[in-house]
Design a protein around this motif. Structure first.
Motif, mmCIF file in Angstrom:
data_model
loop_
_atom_site.group_PDB
_atom_site.id
_atom_site.type_symbol
_atom_site.label_atom_id
_atom_site.label_comp_id
_atom_site.label_asym_id
_atom_site.label_seq_id
_atom_site.Cartn_x
_atom_site.Cartn_y
_atom_site.Cartn_z
ATOM 1 N N VAL A 1 0.836 -1.211 0.000
ATOM 2 C CA VAL A 1 0.000 0.000 0.000
ATOM 3 C C VAL A 1 0.868 1.256 0.000
ATOM 4 O O VAL A 1 0.424 2.328 0.415
ATOM 5 N N THR A 2 2.102 1.116 -0.483
ATOM 6 C CA THR A 2 3.030 2.258 -0.498
ATOM 7 C C THR A 2 2.469 3.418 -1.316
ATOM 8 O O THR A 2 2.547 4.578 -0.891
ATOM 9 N N GLU B 1 -1.655 9.786 0.430
ATOM 10 C CA GLU B 1 -2.137 10.359 1.682
ATOM 11 C C GLU B 1 -1.168 11.422 2.198
ATOM 12 O O GLU B 1 -1.589 12.482 2.681
ATOM 13 N N GLU B 2 0.131 11.130 2.081
ATOM 14 C CA GLU B 2 1.139 12.081 2.529
ATOM 15 C C GLU B 2 1.091 13.371 1.700
ATOM 16 O O GLU B 2 1.170 14.478 2.245
ATOM 17 N N ASN C 1 -1.944 15.347 2.725
ATOM 18 C CA ASN C 1 -1.744 16.040 3.998
ATOM 19 C C ASN C 1 -0.854 17.268 3.827
ATOM 20 O O ASN C 1 -1.099 18.310 4.439
ATOM 21 N N LYS C 2 0.182 17.133 2.984
ATOM 22 C CA LYS C 2 1.057 18.283 2.720
ATOM 23 C C LYS C 2 0.272 19.403 2.040
ATOM 24 O O LYS C 2 0.465 20.589 2.351
ATOM 25 N N LEU C 3 -0.612 19.010 1.108
ATOM 26 C CA LEU C 3 -1.426 19.999 0.407
ATOM 27 C C LEU C 3 -2.368 20.708 1.374
ATOM 28 O O LEU C 3 -2.534 21.930 1.306
ATOM 29 N N LEU C 4 -2.963 19.946 2.284
ATOM 30 C CA LEU C 4 -3.873 20.545 3.264
ATOM 31 C C LEU C 4 -3.138 21.509 4.182
ATOM 32 O O LEU C 4 -3.660 22.573 4.536
#
Length: 204
Positions: free
Chosen positions: A108-109, A115-116, A119-122
Motif C-alpha cells: 500500500v506504499t 495520503e502524505e 496532507n502536505k497539500l492541506l
C-alpha cells in the motif's frame, strides 16, 4: 495449505511464519519486493526486515498472534535491501497447534504516498488560508474605519440646505457609493469567514 500455483503467481505477499519469528515459506512476491534472496529472508528474524520505528508495535502484535488472536489490516513499514521504505497491509491468521502463522500482505506504499501528499497539500492550503485571514483582518481594519467615518459624515449632512443641484447630486452619489462599498466589504469578509470554516472541516 495454499495451492502451489496460486501461492507462486500471486502479486500479494504470501508467507507462512513460525511462532519463533522466522519465515517458513514465502512466495516470489516477497523476495521481489524486498530485494532479498530466499536464503537471506529465511535466515534472519522477520522483525529485522521491519522499519526501525515500527519494530516495537509489530512485535507486540505478533505476541497477540501467539495468543491465537488474528491480525487484520495491520499496516507497517518494511525496509528493502536497497534501503527503500515500503508500506504493507497485513492479514494474519495463527494456527496454534502447529505454531504457524498464515499471512498475506498488500503493498500500500502508493496509497500512503498519496495520503502524505494530500496532507502536505492541506497544510499548505491551511497556511495560505491563515495568511488570507490575516489580510482580511487588516483590510477590515483599514477599510471599515474610513467607510464608517464617511457614512457618519453623510448622516450629519443636511442635503436640503444645498442650493446647487449638481453638488447635491454629487453628494448623493458619493453617499450611495460609500454604502455600496460597505456592503461589498461585508460580503467579502463573510465569504472569507466561510472559507475559513471550510478549511477547518477539511483538516478534520
Amino acid at each position: 495449505m495454499i495451492a502451489n500455483p496460486f501461492f507462486e503467481v500471486s502479486q500479494d505477499l504470501m508467507c507462512i511464519a513460525g511462532f519463533d519469528g522466522y519465515f517458513k515459506r514465502i512466495n516470489p512476491a516477497v523476495s521481489k519486493l524486498l530485494g532479498y534472496t530466499n536464503e537471506e529472508l529465511f535466515s534472519r528474524p522477520i522483525n529485522s526486515f521491519v522499519y526501525e520505528e515500527d519494530k516495537n508495535i509489530t512485535e507486540e502484535l505478533r505476541k497477540n498472534l501467539r495468543k491465537n488472536l488474528p491480525l487484520l489490516n495491520f499496516e507497517n513499514r518494511y525496509q528493502t535491501k536497497k534501503g527503500e521504505i515500503v508500506w504493507l497491509s497485513w492479514t494474519s491468521i495463527p494456527v496454534p497447534e502447529s505454531e504457524l502463522v498464515y499471512a498475506i500482505a498488500k503493498n500500500v506504499t502508493h496509497k500512503k504516498k498519496l495520503e502524505e501528499e494530500r496532507n502536505k497539500l492541506l497544510i499548505s492550503l491551511s497556511k495560505i488560508n491563515e495568511e488570507l485571514q490575516h489580510l482580511t483582518h487588516m483590510a477590515s481594519h483599514d477599510l471599515r474605519a474610513p467607510v464608517n467615518n464617511l457614512l457618519a459624515i453623510f448622516s450629519l449632512l443636511d442635503t436640503s440646505t444645498i442650493q446647487d443641484k449638481e453638488t447635491e447630486n454629487l453628494v448623493n452619489i458619493l453617499h450611495s457609493t460609500t454604502e455600496g462599498l460597505k456592503v461589498t466589504l461585508n460580503y467579502y469578509l463573510d465569504a472569507a469567514s466561510e472559507k475559513k470554516a471550510y478549511m477547518y472541516l477539511l483538516r478534520i
